[in-house]
Structure formats: structure tokens, C-alpha cells
Motif scaffolding. Structure first.
Motif, mmCIF file in Angstrom:
data_model
loop_
_atom_site.group_PDB
_atom_site.id
_atom_site.type_symbol
_atom_site.label_atom_id
_atom_site.label_comp_id
_atom_site.label_asym_id
_atom_site.label_seq_id
_atom_site.Cartn_x
_atom_site.Cartn_y
_atom_site.Cartn_z
ATOM 1 N N ASN A 1 -4.524 1.543 -3.579
ATOM 2 C CA ASN A 1 -4.984 0.386 -2.813
ATOM 3 C C ASN A 1 -6.281 -0.009 -3.388
ATOM 4 O OD1 ASN A 1 -2.668 0.198 -1.055
ATOM 5 N ND2 ASN A 1 -3.599 0.968 0.781
ATOM 6 N N GLU A 2 -7.080 1.171 -3.572
ATOM 7 C CA GLU A 2 -8.406 0.720 -4.299
ATOM 8 C C GLU A 2 -8.254 0.009 -5.707
ATOM 9 O OE1 GLU A 2 -11.153 0.782 -2.853
ATOM 10 O OE2 GLU A 2 -10.909 1.733 -1.300
ATOM 11 N N GLU A 3 -7.170 0.471 -6.455
ATOM 12 C CA GLU A 3 -6.990 -0.374 -7.680
ATOM 13 C C GLU A 3 -6.533 -1.709 -7.528
ATOM 14 O OE1 GLU A 3 -4.414 2.346 -9.951
ATOM 15 O OE2 GLU A 3 -5.935 3.809 -10.217
ATOM 16 N N ALA A 4 -5.611 -1.745 -6.479
ATOM 17 C CA ALA A 4 -5.010 -3.073 -6.189
ATOM 18 C C ALA A 4 -5.952 -4.069 -5.771
ATOM 19 C CB ALA A 4 -3.945 -2.941 -5.008
ATOM 20 N N LEU A 5 -7.189 -3.585 -4.913
ATOM 21 C CA LEU A 5 -8.185 -4.592 -4.752
ATOM 22 C C LEU A 5 -8.707 -5.261 -5.625
ATOM 23 C CD1 LEU A 5 -9.764 -2.784 -1.687
ATOM 24 C CD2 LEU A 5 -8.310 -4.830 -1.617
ATOM 25 N N ARG A 6 -9.010 -4.461 -6.750
ATOM 26 C CA ARG A 6 -9.553 -4.774 -8.108
ATOM 27 C C ARG A 6 -8.716 -5.541 -9.029
ATOM 28 N NH1 ARG A 6 -11.434 0.494 -7.581
ATOM 29 N NH2 ARG A 6 -9.842 1.358 -9.140
ATOM 30 N N ASN A 7 -7.477 -5.150 -8.926
ATOM 31 C CA ASN A 7 -6.553 -5.888 -10.016
ATOM 32 C C ASN A 7 -5.088 -6.801 -9.431
ATOM 33 O OD1 ASN A 7 -7.646 -4.161 -11.975
ATOM 34 N ND2 ASN A 7 -6.806 -2.714 -11.626
ATOM 35 N N LYS A 8 -5.665 -6.903 -8.050
ATOM 36 C CA LYS A 8 -4.680 -7.992 -7.544
ATOM 37 C C LYS A 8 -3.199 -7.449 -7.307
ATOM 38 C CE LYS A 8 -6.893 -11.869 -6.590
ATOM 39 N NZ LYS A 8 -6.973 -12.477 -5.217
ATOM 40 N N GLY A 9 -3.071 -6.057 -6.820
ATOM 41 C CA GLY A 9 -1.824 -5.505 -6.416
ATOM 42 C C GLY A 9 -1.590 -5.482 -5.273
ATOM 43 N N GLU A 10 -0.408 -4.926 -4.900
ATOM 44 C CA GLU A 10 0.092 -4.995 -3.589
ATOM 45 C C GLU A 10 -0.513 -3.754 -2.758
ATOM 46 O OE1 GLU A 10 4.551 -5.065 -2.304
ATOM 47 O OE2 GLU A 10 3.772 -2.779 -2.084
ATOM 48 N N VAL A 11 -1.228 -4.113 -1.494
ATOM 49 C CA VAL A 11 -1.890 -3.255 -0.795
ATOM 50 C C VAL A 11 -1.159 -2.978 0.362
ATOM 51 C CG1 VAL A 11 -3.861 -2.811 0.574
ATOM 52 C CG2 VAL A 11 -3.986 -4.295 -1.506
ATOM 53 N N LYS A 12 -1.213 -1.667 0.649
ATOM 54 C CA LYS A 12 -0.219 -1.104 1.821
ATOM 55 C C LYS A 12 -1.057 -0.087 2.842
ATOM 56 C CE LYS A 12 4.116 1.330 2.579
ATOM 57 N NZ LYS A 12 5.346 2.394 2.046
ATOM 58 N N SER A 13 -0.787 -0.290 4.175
ATOM 59 C CA SER A 13 -1.348 0.286 5.210
ATOM 60 C C SER A 13 -0.330 1.277 5.886
ATOM 61 C CB SER A 13 -2.169 -0.348 6.203
ATOM 62 O OG SER A 13 -3.313 -0.756 5.534
ATOM 63 N N ILE A 14 -0.324 2.297 6.459
ATOM 64 C CA ILE A 14 0.546 2.844 7.160
ATOM 65 C C ILE A 14 -0.316 3.172 8.596
ATOM 66 C CG2 ILE A 14 2.135 4.789 7.580
ATOM 67 C CD1 ILE A 14 2.421 5.057 4.613
ATOM 68 N N TYR A 15 0.253 2.985 9.557
ATOM 69 C CA TYR A 15 -0.209 3.384 10.874
ATOM 70 C C TYR A 15 0.680 4.051 11.782
ATOM 71 C CZ TYR A 15 -3.615 -0.134 9.261
ATOM 72 O OH TYR A 15 -4.357 -0.984 8.617
ATOM 73 N N LYS A 16 0.425 5.182 12.406
ATOM 74 C CA LYS A 16 1.188 5.892 13.396
ATOM 75 C C LYS A 16 0.850 5.476 14.548
ATOM 76 C CE LYS A 16 2.532 8.920 10.170
ATOM 77 N NZ LYS A 16 3.786 9.318 9.821
ATOM 78 N N LEU A 17 1.781 5.041 15.424
ATOM 79 C CA LEU A 17 1.617 4.473 16.938
ATOM 80 C C LEU A 17 2.200 5.661 17.843
ATOM 81 C CD1 LEU A 17 2.729 1.019 16.230
ATOM 82 C CD2 LEU A 17 0.449 1.962 15.994
ATOM 83 N N GLN A 18 1.816 5.642 18.942
ATOM 84 C CA GLN A 18 2.272 6.511 20.002
ATOM 85 C C GLN A 18 3.042 5.517 20.975
ATOM 86 O OE1 GLN A 18 1.848 9.831 20.234
ATOM 87 N NE2 GLN A 18 1.156 9.327 18.248
ATOM 88 N N VAL A 19 4.269 5.738 21.016
ATOM 89 C CA VAL A 19 5.269 4.811 21.601
ATOM 90 C C VAL A 19 5.899 5.630 22.819
ATOM 91 C CG1 VAL A 19 7.131 3.169 21.473
ATOM 92 C CG2 VAL A 19 5.742 3.750 19.433
ATOM 93 N N PRO A 20 5.465 4.832 24.152
ATOM 94 C CA PRO A 20 6.137 5.506 25.370
ATOM 95 C C PRO A 20 7.415 5.013 25.358
ATOM 96 C CG PRO A 20 4.719 3.680 26.092
ATOM 97 C CD PRO A 20 4.563 3.824 24.474
#
Length: 128
Positions: free
Chosen positions: A78-97
Motif C-alpha cells: 500500500n505504501e508503494e502504491a501511494l508513491r507509484n499509483k498502484g491499487e490500495v487495499k484495506s481490510i476491516y474486521k467487523l463485529q456483526v450481531p
């Protein structure tokens, strides 16, 4: 003797003898990433709604470089993608009732910004 609160430059009240410095002004915490058009798959939107989590809040985290529950190699990509215009991906864990079973389960949602910074999409991992 009670602590006397002071006001930092962010307008937050903090104890005057606090060992923790106040957070920096929000202008220094601005977006690191342009999101473009933000969209969500139907399944991801249903998961966000069930978890009671705002897609706007997660999009803001993503834009500011808080990529959630990612490992070190993906963080480096992700850090490289910020500098080089690549894809950036986040993953979030959610607590789902799940009231029908009286359980809360941890579910995962992804947030991906394309390399052109035109589209950011919330999706389930299996939709990636």
C-alpha cells in the motif's frame, strides 16, 4: 489535588500534567489517498448495515492510511502504491450481531481503490 484541564491547539481538553501529548491538528491528518467515486457491492452494503458501521467512516480511515487489519507485506504494498499509483487495499474486521442465533461473529470487509484513483469499492473478500 485534581488535574486542571488545558485546551490544546485542536480544541480538545487534556489534563495539564498528562504524559500523553495532544493529537496533532486535523489538517496534518488529512487524506493520503484520493478515493474517486465510492461504491459498495450489495453484499458489502448489507454487511455494513448489519454491523452498524458507516461506509463513510471506513472510507475516511482508508483515505487517511488506516488500512485496518492488514499484514506487514500488504502495508508495504500500500505504501508503494501511494508513491507509484498502484491499487490500495484495506481490510476491516467487523463485529456483526446475529440476533436470530444470539451470537456476534467477526466478519471481514475489503475496501479497494483502483490504481487510477477513480473508484473505491467496498466488497466482501470473496468478491475481490
Amino acid at each position: 489535588m485534581p488535574e486542571t484541564p488545558s485546551t490544546s491547539n485542536t480544541g480538545l481538553s487534556v489534563p495539564s500534567d498528562s504524559a500523553t501529548p495532544p493529537p496533532p491538528p486535523t489538517s496534518k491528518l488529512g487524506p493520503r489517498l484520493e478515493l474517486g467515486y465510492v461504491r459498495s457491492t450489495r453484499e458489502a452494503l448489507a454487511l455494513l448495515q448489519r454491523a452498524g458501521v458507516s461506509s463513510v467512516a471506513l472510507a475516511n480511515r482508508h483515505a487517511r492510511g488506516d488500512w485496518g487489519d492488514i499484514d506487514a507485506p500488504l502495508r508495504t504494498l500500500n505504501e508503494e502504491a501511494l508513491r507509484n499509483k498502484g491499487e490500495v487495499k484495506s481490510i476491516y474486521k467487523l463485529q456483526v450481531p446475529y440476533p436470530e442465533t444470539s451470537r456476534t461473529l467477526e466478519e471481514t470487509i475489503c475496501c479497494v481503490t483502483d490504481m487510477n484513483r477513480r473508484i473505491t469499492t467496498f466488497m466482501l473478500p470473496e468478491e475481490y
